[in-house]
Write a protein that holds these residues in place. Structure first.
Motif, short mmCIF file in Angstrom:
data_model
loop_
_atom_site.label_atom_id
_atom_site.label_comp_id
_atom_site.label_asym_id
_atom_site.label_seq_id
_atom_site.Cartn_x
_atom_site.Cartn_y
_atom_site.Cartn_z
N MET A 128 -14.77 -35.83 -53.83
CA MET A 128 -15.65 -34.86 -53.19
C MET A 128 -16.79 -35.55 -52.46
SD MET A 128 -14.18 -32.02 -53.68
CE MET A 128 -12.57 -32.86 -53.83
N ILE A 138 -10.25 -26.79 -44.65
CA ILE A 138 -10.40 -27.68 -45.79
C ILE A 138 -9.46 -27.22 -46.90
CG2 ILE A 138 -11.99 -28.57 -47.56
CD1 ILE A 138 -12.65 -29.57 -44.78
N LEU A 165 -14.33 -26.36 -49.78
CA LEU A 165 -14.35 -27.60 -50.56
C LEU A 165 -14.72 -27.30 -52.02
CD1 LEU A 165 -13.93 -30.63 -50.50
CD2 LEU A 165 -16.37 -30.89 -49.98
#
Length: 293
Positions: free
Chosen positions: A139, A159, A223
């Protein structure tokens, strides 16, 4: 060359495939790239491993479909957006052009990218949840990439695990443990969306489900869902595309308390139903760093 058959939808982009035959004898892509096995395919085209005969390096060549909606515009916008990006956690584009066609056929556009030895995150998650420390590292790389992308006024708009490549560490010398790829439906100030609703249903933000255009905050939301999927091993909103979009428009994702307070705080912030309340990529990165203290 016979163009590869492409039948999959957006969720199949960069789907890992078994290695095919050795390099082909022909050099169709700009008469420089010797095409090899198929790496993946999707709604826009196919990605093939290739040999750059000028440098001797292995590259990835994305060959665009000629029968896709807005095929010419998709090619030009992706090249235009991708060429503005230069970041260690983004797979770089190195060349582009058009492949010569046989009599009566349509030329196929192509773009050339760095070949990343490794797997995409979607493939890795098929084995189950990821280690929290590894998830944090992945991440961090993608948040660094998004910070760069958003500063350029670009929204990735897709994403998802399939668009996050995890390099084999032995082949990655610049410190990236994850790399962002596929800017096929990205938007910017100069590039409006090609459709009223784009992206992948399982990672689409609530505002997009309600018909609003994707923003930087939409990338952060997606995300956040990817991070939650890494930690739990399951999609936060499973079901059909319609079911997952309806559920996301009405509810926040369920975040297990077993993840710990700092993960919970970060994921709740990234997946807030209100785009204005989500952190920027840089702010989320600072919150992520606190998890590893």
């Amino acid at each position: 060359m016979t163009p590869p058959v492409i039948t999959a939808g957006p969720e199949e982009v960069l789907k890992p495939t078994a290695d095919g035959p050795a390099w082909e004898d022909s050099y169709p892509a700009g008469r420089r790239y010797r095409l090899g096995p198929l790496l993946g395919y999707g709604s826009e085209g196919a990605v093939r491993k290739a040999l750059d005969t000028h440098t001797g390096r292995t590259v990835a060549v994305k060959i665009f479909r000629t029968d896709a909606v807005h095929s010419g515009e998709r090619f030009h916008r992706e090249v235009s957006i991708h060429r503005r990006l230069n970041h260690w956690a983004i797979v770089p584009m190195t060349d582009y052009g058009r492949m010569p066609a046989a009599a009566g056929a349509t030329e196929q556009a192509f773009m050339v990218m760095e070949y990343v030895e490794g797997r995409n995150l979607r493939h890795l998650l098929q084995k189950g949840p990821a280690d929290p420390a590894m998830t944090a590292a992945w991440m961090a790389s993608i948040l660094h990439a998004l910070s760069h992308v958003h500063r350029k006024g670009i929204v990735h708009n897709d994403i998802k695990p399939a668009n996050i490549l995890i390099p084999s560490l032995a082949n990655e010398r610049r410190g990236a443990v994850a790399k962002l790829t596929d800017f096929g439906i990205a938007t910017s100030r100069r590039h409006a969306p090609l459709a009223s609703l784009s992206g992948t249903a399982h990672y689409m933000s609530p505002e997009e489900v309600h018909g609003a255009q994707a923003t930087e905050a939409s990338d952060i939301y997606a995300l956040g869902l990817v991070a939650l999927e890494c930690l739990t091993g399951v999609k936060p909103f499973p079901g059909t595309p319609v079911e997952t979009m309806v559920a996301r428009a009405l509810n926040k994702p369920r975040i297990p308390y077993t993840l710990g307070r700092r993960w919970i705080v970060l994921l709740q912030a990234m997946t807030d139903l209100r785009p204005a309340e989500r952190p920027t990529a840089r702010q989320a990165l600072r919150m992520l760093h606190r998890i590893n203290r």
